[in-house]
Design an enzyme around this catalytic site. Structure first.
Site, PDB file in Angstrom:
ATOM      1  N   LYS B 209      13.536  39.679   6.604  1.00 46.72           N
ATOM      2  CA  LYS B 209      14.568  39.332   5.421  1.00 46.72           C
ATOM      3  C   LYS B 209      13.922  38.714   4.584  1.00 46.72           C
ATOM      4  O   LYS B 209      13.469  37.352   4.723  1.00 46.72           O
ATOM      5  CB  LYS B 209      15.227  39.313   5.906  1.00 46.72           C
ATOM      6  CG  LYS B 209      16.530  38.611   5.782  1.00 46.72           C
ATOM      7  CD  LYS B 209      18.177  37.923   6.551  1.00 46.72           C
ATOM      8  CE  LYS B 209      17.732  36.504   5.474  1.00 46.72           C
ATOM      9  NZ  LYS B 209      17.866  36.158   4.505  1.00 46.72           N
ATOM     10  N   GLU B 283       4.764  28.592   8.662  1.00 49.61           N
ATOM     11  CA  GLU B 283       3.750  28.816   7.318  1.00 49.61           C
ATOM     12  C   GLU B 283       4.975  27.524   6.653  1.00 49.61           C
ATOM     13  O   GLU B 283       6.550  27.697   6.446  1.00 49.61           O
ATOM     14  CB  GLU B 283       3.956  29.406   6.245  1.00 49.61           C
ATOM     15  CG  GLU B 283       2.569  28.711   5.238  1.00 49.61           C
ATOM     16  CD  GLU B 283       3.336  28.223   4.197  1.00 49.61           C
ATOM     17  OE1 GLU B 283       3.447  29.593   3.410  1.00 49.61           O
ATOM     18  OE2 GLU B 283       3.045  27.322   4.248  1.00 49.61           O
ATOM     19  N   CYS B 317       5.558  24.972  -1.271  1.00 44.18           N
ATOM     20  CA  CYS B 317       5.620  24.570  -0.008  1.00 44.18           C
ATOM     21  C   CYS B 317       4.248  23.196  -0.143  1.00 44.18           C
ATOM     22  O   CYS B 317       3.464  22.034   0.688  1.00 44.18           O
ATOM     23  CB  CYS B 317       5.558  24.928   1.096  1.00 44.18           C
ATOM     24  SG  CYS B 317       4.254  27.184   0.523  1.00 44.18           S
ATOM     25  N   GLU B 414       9.236  15.687   1.703  1.00 50.35           N
ATOM     26  CA  GLU B 414       9.524  16.460   1.515  1.00 50.35           C
ATOM     27  C   GLU B 414      10.757  17.295  -0.059  1.00 50.35           C
ATOM     28  O   GLU B 414      11.667  17.074   0.867  1.00 50.35           O
ATOM     29  CB  GLU B 414       8.897  18.759   1.242  1.00 50.35           C
ATOM     30  CG  GLU B 414       8.578  19.545   0.880  1.00 50.35           C
ATOM     31  CD  GLU B 414       8.733  20.629   1.210  1.00 50.35           C
ATOM     32  OE1 GLU B 414       9.100  21.146   2.746  1.00 50.35           O
ATOM     33  OE2 GLU B 414       7.235  21.620   0.924  1.00 50.35           O
TER      34      GLU B 414
END
Lengths: 288, 504, 314
Positions: B209, B283, B317, B414
């Site tokens: 997806k 990840e 990331c 983040e």
């Protein structure tokens, strides 16, 4: 009246160009029925010398290409061969092979090229390594192509054997000077055309045709050839080994009297790539 | 500045007090004309799900819009996939794996992957434009990085398919079966390549997806699967909302799941499959330290800082979102950084001169803007280069904060946007300590002229990827993945393949 | 007393001015090549580039006639309707300066630059090198392009290298000075940056540093241009002294010239986008710039033989 086709003049692929022998000599190629097919360049030691120079010139650039780029070029060579499979099969049939056998040899050759195309950016991960030395140093072993590799193709499997010997050498960035099968040289003539259209830089692969007796002694003694791979009979192996001793050539030869099954999986391997690689180990201190 | 000769230089080399500081002028003397990329992205008005080699309507009969964040306009309609579609996809994948793909010799599987790579190369321009329209990243990046890198991933993994006996020395490997994969919106096409290529090279089949925000490249890639003749069911693409992704992660048929996204969602997924036998790789997020020492080549370090946090609008990331700069050169580095930022062009992502494009969505824009406000409130000093942002679309100027301390939220959390937190350090050990003082551990950067220091930093930094004198470099041969809460498992290289097989 | 090693002197200089990562520089300049300059901005760039050309002839076989023809082209590069500006200067050998002055006249806006100091090698006694400079200026040169003493630099004799430059500055009088580093002989970016600083510290505001003589196989590249303009920028921000820049040799196409201008725009900014602060040492470049200007005007790609001195008609 039926139209008369024009015939092709076979030339050898050296330095990215198509040339006759510097000696201007040729030998006639006859088909299995004994009919004249074409005149094949009868290359000399000077042709070999010139080919080695072309290979030397192309070497640094080819070795500096990214592994990915070399892989794409080898893959494209496969594309070129696949696209002209029928023509190449006919070249193999000159020597008497059946249509089916010739087609099988072409397919196996394409697959072999694709196999080695897939190794260019992987063999380093399998053959190289980091070494855990007992001191505060980062220590790593990397491979490096040897340089100019001489290739002696056998008489049989005029396309597949040649491809199986040339491909692993250029995978890592070596350049090659190859002597094709004397009895069945035409596939090498066509292979040259496909190399020329595959984005391969000129001089990376140089294909010579001619007689082994005239060529092998110079393969043996040319000191710029750093390795020799291929097939040779007992007498030739002795001569090649003696010549190799003079410049410490690396030899990777199989016996003509024990023919290889070129179609077998064992005929392709990362260890064929390893045969023309140097190994370099570097140390560097770890510390602020 | 003194010369090395004994003689005095003939003119004053220090500025007289009271004179204004010299400045560079980055004005509009040479304004570039718009240079839009105008080739056709070949978008359909509506895309269906891709199951068992065919495009099929979703069971719900419903579709959702995908919009272009550069101008807020609708690009296409995508199928709203749900439970029934996920079920059908896993059935197709299992059948394909057991009867076709798992039985096919590696060298033939390889040829499909090579075809996919070549077809993607053929249609590179079209895919680059479509990706820019869907995600908002500059055409320069999709054209020069995302698309070629995606093709390279397929090309690299193609070559492994018939060489699997070299992947695990001493052991044979076998595929796991069917893998379920959910990917993020920051590199839509590249993430498809990173997930699909190793999985199918190894002989697995896939249900995947794409992110709800960025589904276009996935359905276009499905067209390439068809053109390549990929056997039906080998890859199945389900577009839909986040909840559908959850269904894919928890489906019983999945022998392994792979997720790339935020650490928060990663934890949710891990909880949801606890107690099952599913293999998984994660990840997740990062808060990488980009560490600049006083002996670093400063202009190249500045370029690396800029690449590190403004590439892809910082929505990466492994972004270098914390700059740890050695005190002796902190002022100089920040001054150079500001000059460099003044030459960055923010604007229409389809303009070939744009360096910084649009943020992927209104939601993400608001999140990042919130963090900018938090940074100001926390007492850090904000600086942004002057830019003219388009009136429509989701844009932010490149943003840096100086005077940041380790305890600030903008140094710990983040942000996933073009915001850099700048922190100073005095010693190597302090740099290491500050760099590692985070729950994340995805990547790090080290800038120094000294080789032994690079190797020491690389040894001490708790990060899955260490970039020395460079940043944000990726290659299909180079394993990528994190430590700690940045996830586990690796993608790329020989190591990456091990996560898609079982050892027998 | 410790033996002075060239290496130690160089290392100290590097510590002072900083070193350069070659891979990083190449990556930075590659980005310039992705800029897309169209229409009005392209025309502006092309015309600005023309105005920055030091139209050069440096051949053993140069004659007064050749130089006169060069000067004519410098004054009017193409037919007036195209609106192409004059070039910045002509660049010739010292023996040709008086012929250039005769061809251009006393009040020309096109300047005369003369190479001097035993160009290109510089391997002559300092006395004769300085005499050459004075003679060229006396004959009418507005600018002097000198070569540094590369041997001294590589031997770590920075004082000697700088003293020679100072002497040439003095010999120039009112003439502008361009200091050629000869990047191919310095080889590394670290050396080029260091040599840039050494030169800048002993020349005057408005003087130039220049990449190359054009007589070796490696001349101006985006990489060495970048290293030198970063040095110029750092020196300017530290001291307020604006030094000018001239890449020379190897820039043959309009596309290359535009890419170099992008480098200036993004590194030094607007104040360096004029011919007081930036020049191109080139010859074939001028015709390619004019060809592209013509193409912008008519919309059609041009054959080279429509432009003077590009006569191959293939």
């Amino acid at each position: 009246m039926t139209r008369l086709p024009i015939t092709k003049t076979p030339k050898v692929y050296v330095g990215g160009a198509f040339i006759r022998s510097e000696s201007a000599r040729v030998y006639p190629l006859k088909d299995a029925a004994g009919n004249f097919y074409a005149n094949i360049p009868q290359c000399t030691r000077k042709d070999l010398r010139n080919a080695v120079e072309a290979a030397a010139k192309a070497g640094p650039g080819w070795a500096k290409r990214t592994a990915y780029n070399r892989g794409q070029i080898l893959y494209r060579l496969g594309e070129m061969l696949e696209a002209r499979a029928a023509e190449m099969a006919e070249a193999i049939m000159i020597g008497g092979a059946s249509k089916a056998a010739a087609a099988r040899e072409v397919e196996a050759s394409v697959d072999r090229l694709i196999y080695y195309a897939g190794w260019t950016d992987k063999y380093e991960q399998v053959l190289g390594n980091v070494n855990p030395v007992a001191a505060p140093y980062f220590n790593f072993t990397v491979t490096e192509p040897m340089g100019i590799v001489g290739v002696l193709a056998p008489e049989e499997a005029p396309l597949l054997a040649l491809v199986s010997l040339v491909a692993p050498a250029i995978t890592s960035g070596n350049t090659v000077v190859a002597l094709a099968s004397t009895a069945q040289p035409y596939p090498a003539i066509l292979l040259g055309e496909m190399l020329a259209t595959s984005d391969l830089p000129g001089g990376v692969v140089n294909l010579l045709t001619g007689f082994r007796k005239e060529m092998v002694p110079t393969f043996a003694t040319h000191t710029h050839l750093r390795a020799l791979v291929g097939v040779a009979d007992a007498e030739e192996r002795k001569a090649l080994a003696l010549g190799a001793a003079d410049s410490i050539k690396r030899l990777s030869l199989t016996k003509a009297e024990e023919p290889t099954d070129w179609f077998a999986d064992a005929a392709q391997s990362v260890y064929a790539v390893r045969a023309t690689l140097e190994f370099k180990t570097t140390w560097h201190p770890i510390g602020a | 500045m003194p010369t090395l000769t004994a003689k005095k230089s003939p003119r004053p080399t220090k500025r007289a007090q009271g004179r204004p500081l010299p400045e560079l002028i980055f004005g509009d003397l040479w304004e570039f004309d718009p240079s839009p990329e105008t080739a056709d992205p070949k978008l359909k008005a509506r895309y269906d799900l891709f199951i068992d080699g065919k495009f099929v309507a979703p069971a719900s009969g419903k579709y959702f819009d995908s919009i272009n964040p550069a101008n807020e306009q609708k690009i296409a309609e995508l199928a709203l996939g749900g439970a029934a579609d996920v079920e059908a996809a896993y059935r197709a994948a299992q059948k394909a794996q057991e009867t076709v793909w798992g039985k096919m010799p590696g060298r033939e599987r390889a040829k499909y992957l090579y075809r996919i790579a070549r077809l993607l190369q053929d249609r590179a321009r079209e895919f680059a434009i479509a990706e820019t329209m869907d995600n908002g990243k500059p055409i320069k990046e999709t054209r020069d990085f995302d698309v070629p890198m995606a093709a390279a991933h397929f090309f690299y993994h193609a070559g492994w398919a018939d060489k699997l006996e070299y992947v695990a020395p001493g052991r044979r490997v076998a595929p796991l079966g069917v893998v379920g994969q959910v990917i993020p919106w920051n590199f839509p096409l590249l993430m498809l390549a990173w997930k699909i290529a190793p999985a199918i090279a190894m002989g697995n089949c896939v249900v995947i997806k794409p992110a709800t925000n960025t589904p276009i490249s996935a359905v276009k890639l499905a067209e390439i699967f068809q053109d390549a003749g990929l056997p039906p069911g080998v890859v199945n693409v389900i577009t839909g909302p986040g909840s559908t992704g959850g269904l894919i992660m928890t489906h019983p048929t999945a022998a392994k799941i792979a997720f790339t996204g935020s650490t928060e969602v990663g934890k949710v997924i891990m909880r949801s499959v606890a107690g099952t036998d599913k293999r998984m790789t994660m990840e997740l997020g990062g808060k990488a330290a980009n560490i600049v020492f006083d002996d670093a080549p400063l202009d190249q370090a500045v370029e690396g800082i800029v690449n590190g946090i403004f590439f892809n609008q910082g929505q990466v990331c492994c972004a270098g979102s914390r700059l740890l700069v050695h005190e002796p050169v902190a002022e100089r580095v920040v001054a150079k950084l500001k000059n460099r930022l003044r030459a960055l062009r923010v604007g229409n992502p389809l303009d070939k001169n744009t360096d910084v494009g649009a943020i992927v969505s209104r939601g993400q824009l608001e999140t990042v803007q919130d963090y900018i406000n938090i940074g100001v409130k926390e007492g850090a000093e904000l600086w942004q280069p002057p830019c003219r942002l388009p009136a429509k679309g989701f844009y932010l100027p490149p943003t840096i904060f100086t005077g940041v301390s380790q305890s600030h939220r903008i140094a710990r959390e983040e942000i996933f946007g073009p915001v850099l937190a700048i922190i100073t350090f005095r010693t190597v050990d302090e740099a290491i300590e500050k760099a590692n003082n985070t729950a994340y551990g995805l990547s790090a950067g080290v800038w120094t002229d000294k080789g032994s220091r690079i190797l020491k930093m690389s040894t001490e930094l708790k990060a899955g990827v260490v970039w020395a004198n460079t940043f944000n470099k990726f290659d299909p041969t180079s394993p990528f993945g994190g430590y700690k809460e940045s996830g586990f498992g690796r993608e790329g290289g020989r190591q990456g393949l091990l996560d898609y097989c079982k050892l027998v | 007393m410790l033996a002075r090693s060239p290496h130690a002197a160089l290392r100290r200089l590097f510590d002072e001015v900083g070193t350069v990562d070659a891979v990083g520089v190449e990556e930075r300049v590659a980005k310039y090549g992705t800029r897309s300059i169209k229409k009005t901005s392209k025309l502006w760039g092309l015309k600005t580039a023309v105005s920055m050309v030091d139209l050069t002839t440096l051949e053993g076989k140069d004659t007064p006639g050749k130089v006169a023809s060069l000067c004519q082209k410098a004054l009017q590069p193409h037919d007036a309707a195209l609106g192409v500006p004059q070039v910045a200067a002509v660049c010739v050998y010292p023996a040709m300066v008086k012929h250039a002055r005769k061809a251009l006249g006393r009040d020309a806006t096109v300047r005369i630059a003369s190479v001097a100091t035993a160009f290109p090698s510089g391997q002559a006694p300092l006395k004769t090198r300085l005499a050459e400079v004075k003679a060229a200026v006396a004959d009418g040169a507005d600018e002097i392009d000198m070569v540094i003493n590369r041997g001294a630099f590589l031997a770590g004799e920075f004082g000697e290298m700088q003293d020679e430059i100072r002497a040439v500055v003095e010999a120039c009088g009112q003439a502008r000075l361009k200091v050629i580093l000869e990047v191919s002989e310095l080889e590394t970016y670290d050396n080029i940056r260091a040599a840039s600083f050494l030169a800048m510290r002993v020349i005057r505001p408005g003087d130039f540093i220049k990449t190359s003589t054009g007589k070796t196989s490696l001349n101006a590249t985006l990489g060495n241009n970048q290293v030198m303009i970063e040095a110029i920028r750092d020196y300017y921000l530290d001291t307020g002294i604006a030094i000018a820049m001239k890449p020379a040799g190897g820039i043959r196409t309009a596309k290359q010239a535009l890419t170099f201008l992008i480098a200036i725009k993004e590194t030094l900014g607007d104040a360096w986008l004029n011919n007081t602060r930036y020049r191109f040492g080139a010859s074939a470049l001028l015709n390619d710039l004019i060809r592209q200007i013509e193409k912008e005007k008519t919309g059609a790609y041009q054959a080279p033989y429509y432009f003077s001195e590009a006569t191959e008609s293939y």
